[in-house]
Every structure is written in structure tokens, then in C-alpha cells.
Design an enzyme around this catalytic site. Structure first.
Site, PDB file in Angstrom:
ATOM      1  N   SER A 250       0.846  -1.195   0.000  1.00  0.00           N
ATOM      2  CA  SER A 250       0.000   0.000   0.000  1.00  0.00           C
ATOM      3  C   SER A 250       0.880   1.244   0.000  1.00  0.00           C
ATOM      4  O   SER A 250       2.103   1.166   0.094  1.00  0.00           O
ATOM      5  CB  SER A 250      -0.911  -0.010   1.225  1.00  0.00           C
ATOM      6  OG  SER A 250      -0.125   0.247   2.380  1.00  0.00           O
ATOM      7  N   LYS A 251       0.214   2.371  -0.097  1.00  0.00           N
ATOM      8  CA  LYS A 251       0.868   3.678  -0.197  1.00  0.00           C
ATOM      9  C   LYS A 251       2.022   3.848   0.792  1.00  0.00           C
ATOM     10  O   LYS A 251       3.037   4.449   0.465  1.00  0.00           O
ATOM     11  CB  LYS A 251      -0.169   4.791   0.059  1.00  0.00           C
ATOM     12  CG  LYS A 251      -1.019   5.075  -1.156  1.00  0.00           C
ATOM     13  CD  LYS A 251      -0.315   6.044  -2.097  1.00  0.00           C
ATOM     14  CE  LYS A 251      -0.790   5.926  -3.523  1.00  0.00           C
ATOM     15  NZ  LYS A 251       0.215   5.410  -4.438  1.00  0.00           N
ATOM     16  N   ARG A 252       1.787   3.329   2.005  1.00  0.00           N
ATOM     17  CA  ARG A 252       2.840   3.593   2.994  1.00  0.00           C
ATOM     18  C   ARG A 252       4.146   2.860   2.677  1.00  0.00           C
ATOM     19  O   ARG A 252       5.186   3.163   3.244  1.00  0.00           O
ATOM     20  CB  ARG A 252       2.346   3.288   4.412  1.00  0.00           C
ATOM     21  CG  ARG A 252       2.099   1.850   4.684  1.00  0.00           C
ATOM     22  CD  ARG A 252       1.354   1.645   6.002  1.00  0.00           C
ATOM     23  NE  ARG A 252       0.947   0.271   6.093  1.00  0.00           N
ATOM     24  CZ  ARG A 252       1.762  -0.718   6.448  1.00  0.00           C
ATOM     25  NH1 ARG A 252       3.015  -0.461   6.791  1.00  0.00           N
ATOM     26  NH2 ARG A 252       1.333  -1.968   6.493  1.00  0.00           N
ATOM     27  N   GLY A 254       5.330   3.080  -0.304  1.00  0.00           N
ATOM     28  CA  GLY A 254       5.902   3.850  -1.424  1.00  0.00           C
ATOM     29  C   GLY A 254       5.037   3.685  -2.655  1.00  0.00           C
ATOM     30  O   GLY A 254       3.813   3.638  -2.552  1.00  0.00           O
TER      31      GLY A 254
END
Ligand code: GLU
Length: 483
Positions: A250-252, A254
Site C-alpha cells: 500500500s501507499k505507505r 511507497g
């Protein structure tokens, strides 16, 4: 064999979904099958045409062309769910007429209160079945009078639903834990579990290959196949793509979307090759293979059950391989926007400047991970500041003198000839000769091989469309002036 990729156009294409698309494509290509692209846009609030377009662009960029689907056409269209409403209406009526589906009038508040009380009692929430036994004529009357109603599937109780997942083996759910699912919302929009079955059946999909996040939907879908007497497809649920901490990527972590990896300067063939290696292996310790060869070897049966971790370092390694073998004109096309972004290309590229790029970039590409790093490698061409550190004056003068009298250093041999004469004049050799030459001509202690960068500098001087380039001769003169 008919397979499909069925994205919801609610955002960018996640690499996990891109891998699902790829596995479908590999299977279809390897087995002479048909790869279908269907757009599942029934979430009207979140679906946009812009997302759909972006997904199509990303799939095309990856080279995953579909045989049937939006933009391609085919005999089983339309391929956008919002354009298939009539078939959902017909199928709803059929289910209602046969008593296999029913209208449910429960309000959202009632359902929510029930859900909460079940959770409070430590039970898995499940629809209470309140409207199951309303006589069909009465339900129809209420519905016709304008009362809001959803349509639910009547799930047969007290039995198992079992399927043989190609990746996960035999999977069984007991129907007592499955609440009657909503098939059609009160606004007439079909729910995912309903539309997906009608479409897969009508489009004659033989293999449903998708993420394992859909595994718990599968028994509901199988009950629908049963209700209609439709032939069930083979299912394969792919493990999700995880981040290094084994949580879904996920986004966290990268970058997660194909768009982001594309912008970071990975080549499509590298992303495709790398994604194929997550949870599958072409075997024989060979990992770097072009898409058609991957397709030839791909077997759904060999896809790993365990979660695959997305490793960007490995993607970079794969990318380096493809950057070494890329065709130079294509490399120039792909590098151009990145060089432009850095101001190295400014304005319309002249034919000479283009030819310069085509000849210079392959040498530079052999030592980078990603396209934007080509601009770093070319930095010495476009940015020169005379070094202020102390340099051996004899060497500086010898080099400046040689260059004042020499033609431009447009090839390796000319450069080597000059370096040899400087060597004769100064008695310096090896590192003691070439390192200061590097500092004088590039203003830097490191960079690409001198045999590459020196001719690149002198051949770039004055080319239309490139940022201004200072010649080696002028560089050496500027350094000599500082003595
Ligand atoms: N639209 C669904 C998704 O994007 C498709 C799932 C499926 O392949 O059945 O998750």
C-alpha cells in the site's frame, strides 16, 4: 480458453492488479486463449472514465493487449457493466419468478442495528432473513407501490459449497455462514457478486483468475451459477502482493501503481518480467525472459499459494537488464521526457541532437537502474563549473594547450591521443593522469567513463534543442585561467 481482467475504474492500476491482469494475459497467450477486458463500473460514485482510460493506458503500456473488451469490441459486448443493465434486469426477474431471489425491504438502520447486536454477541454478522418469507405477490405489491427494496439471493441452508481452486486447492464454505447477499441495490444497480456472475457466464469465461481478496465472494457466486444452471468456470485466486513487512502493498510502502513505476523510469518489459516472478517461476533458474517466452512457459498450476513480496531492488535489477539490451532509438524516446524535465533538452530536438542521444544513451544506460538516472549520468555534459580545488598546474597547462590546438574530442581515439600527449609532457600516467583530467573536464570526481563522457560532451556542443554545452577546450581554458 477464455479469461478476463475486470478492473473497477476507481483509481490507478495497482501493481497487484496489474499482476492479475498479466497472469490472465500469460495464460491466454500461452494457451491460444482469449483475453477479455471488462470494466466493472457499477460503483457509480467512485467510477470515472478518466480512471478507466488510465487503466487502459497502463495495460497497453505493459503490452497486455486484450482480444475482446472495451475499445476492442467482440461478440459478447458491451464490455462495460453500466451498458449491460438490461441483462441484469432480465436475470433479476428470472430469479424472482423462480423464487430463488426475493425483495428485501429492511431499512439500512434495521440492518445496521442487527449487525451491531450480532457483533456485540460475538457472532459473525449475517442478514437475519427478515424478508425471506414475505409472499411474492405481497412483496411485488409493496415494490410496485414504490417501497424501497433490494433483491437478495435465497441461500440454501445446511450444506457446503466447495470448489477446486487451481492455486489454493479445495475450498469449502458452509452456507449457514453466508447471509442472503444483496444482488440488486434499491436504486436498481447490480451488486458486484451478481453482475460478475452474469457477465462471466454470458461472456463464456472459462477461467476466473483474480486476487484472493475475492475468495469469500466465490461461494456466493457459485450459488448464483447454480441458481441459473450456468456452467461454473475454473477459479484461481492469486495471493496478494505484499510489502517488505508482509502487509498488503500500500501507499505507505511507497509506489504502488503502474503509473508511479512508469514515472520512476522502469521499462514496461522490466515491470512485466518482474511481476511474472512474484509467486511464479519460469524455471531452470532463468528469470530474465521476454513476455512471449514467459507466456509459453506459464502454467496456472505452478503459481505459488504463498504471498509474494514486492521487492523494488529486484525490479531495479530486472530493469538494468532491459536497459542494457534496449534498442537505442526506443531508449532515446523513453529518456527524452526525463532529460527534458531536467532541462537538458530544451525546445525542439534537432536531427543531430536526436542522433547524439541515440549514440550516447546506450553507453550511459548500461550503468543505471532507471531512466531518470540517465540525466544524472549526463549531468557532466550540461553542467560545468570550473573546479576551484588545487590541481597540478603543469597538467592543467598541458591539457589546455593540447586542446587549444586540437580538433574537438568527438571520439574516444581523439581523446586518447590528446591524453597520450599530455602524458608525454607531464610524465603522469594511469590514475594520476586520468583523474585530474576528469576533474578538469567535468568539474567532478566521479561520473561515467571518460571514454564515454568526453566525446559525449564535445559532440553535444551547439546541437539544436539541447541545453548549452561548454566544449572540453573551453573547460580546460577556464580551469587554466584560474591558476
Ligand atoms: N472488479 C473486481 C475488482 O476489481 C473484479 C473482481 C473479479 O475479478 O471478479 O476487484
Amino acid at each position: 480458453m477464455r479469461v478476463r481482467f475486470a478492473p473497477s475504474p476507481t483509481g490507478h492500476l495497482h501493481v497487484g492488479n496489474a499482476r492479475t491482469a498479466l497472469f490472465n494475459w500469460l495464460l491466454a497467450r500461452g494457451q491460444n486463449g482469449t483475453f477479455i477486458l471488462r470494466i466493472e463500473d457499477t460503483d457509480l460514485e467512485r467510477s470515472t472514465r478518466a480512471s478507466e482510460q488510465a487503466i487502459l493506458d497502463d495495460l497497453r503500456w505493459m503490452g497486455l493487449q486484450w482480444d475482446e473488451g472495451v475499445d476492442a469490441g467482440g461478440s459478447y459486448g458491451p464490455y462495460r457493466q453500466t451498458e449491460r443493465m438490461q441483462s441484469y434486469v432480465d436475470h433479476t426477474n428470472r430469479l424472482l419468478a423462480e423464487g430463488k431471489g426475493y425483495y428485501c425491504f429492511c431499512s439500512a438502520e434495521t440492518l445496521e442495528a442487527h449487525r451491531k447486536s450480532q457483533l456485540a454477541a460475538g457472532l459473525p454478522p449475517k442478514y437475519a432473513g427478515t424478508c425471506r418469507n414475505i409472499p411474492a405477490e405481497e412483496a411485488k405489491r409493496r415494490k410496485d407501490r414504490g417501497e424501497a427494496a433490494v433483491v437478495r439471493l435465497r441461500v440454501p441452508g445446511g450444506r457446503n459449497v466447495t470448489f477446486n481452486d487451481v492455486v489454493r486447492g479445495e475450498v469449502t464454505f458452509h452456507t449457514d455462514v453466508i447471509g442472503d447477499p444483496v444482488l440488486v441495490r434499491s436504486d436498481g444497480i447490480p451488486a458486484y457478486n451478481f453482475a460478475v456472475v452474469i457477465d462471466d457466464a454470458l461472456m463464456k469465461v472459462t477461467h476466473v483468475i483474480r486476487g484472493e481478496d475475492h475468495i469469500s465472494n466465490t461461494p456466493r457466486q457459485l450459488l448464483l451459477y447454480e441458481a441459473y444452471g450456468y456452467q461454473q468456470p475454473t477459479f484461481a485466486h492469486l495471493s496478494l502482493v505484499m510489502g517488505p513487512d508482509h502487509a498488503p502493498l500500500s501507499k505507505r510502502h511507497g509506489a504502488t501503481s503502474v503509473k508511479e513505476f512508469r514515472e520512476k523510469g522502469y521499462l514496461p518489459e522490466a515491470l512485466v518480467n518482474y511481476l511474472a516472478l512474484i509467486g511464479w517461476s519460469p524455471g531452470q533458474n532463468e528469470e530474465l525472459l521476454p513476455a512471449d517466452e514467459l507466456a509459453r512457459r506459464f502454467r496456472l498450476e505452478n503459481v505459488a499459494h504463498s504471498a509474494g513480496v514486492f521487492d523494488e531492488d529486484k525490479l531495479a535489477w530486472v530493469n538494468r537488464h532491459y536497459l542494457k539490451i534496449i534498442e537505442p532509438h526506443r531508449l532515446a524516446d523513453l529518456a527524452e521526457p526525463h532529460l527534458r524535465q531536467r532541462g537538458q533538452i530544451a525546445g525542439e530536438l534537432s536531427a543531430d541532437a536526436r542522433a547524439w542521444l541515440v549514440s550516447v544513451l546506450p553507453g550511459m544506460a548500461a550503468s543505471v537502474d532507471r531512466l531518470p538516472q540517465l540525466a544524472d549520468r549526463l549531468d557532466a555534459v550540461f553542467n560545468f563549473t570550473a573546479p576551484t580545488e588545487s590541481l597540478d598546474p603543469t597538467l592543467v597547462k598541458a591539457l589546455a594547450g593540447e586542446l587549444a590546438a586540437s580538433p574537438r574530442l568527438t571520439d574516444k581515439d581523439t581523446f586518447r591521443a590528446v591524453a597520450n600527449r599530455v602524458k608525454d609532457k607531464t610524465g603522469l600516467k594511469g590514475k594520476n593522469l586520468f583523474h585530474p583530467i576528469r576533474v578538469i573536464l567535468t568539474g567532478s570526481h566521479e561520473g561515467p567513463e571518460l571514454d564515454l563522457i568526453v566525446p559525449a560532451i564535445d559532440r553535444a556542443v551547439g546541437l539544436g534543442g539541447l541545453a548549452n554545452v561548454i566544449s572540453c577546450k573551453d573547460r580546460a581554458a577556464a580551469v587554466a585561467n584560474l591558476l
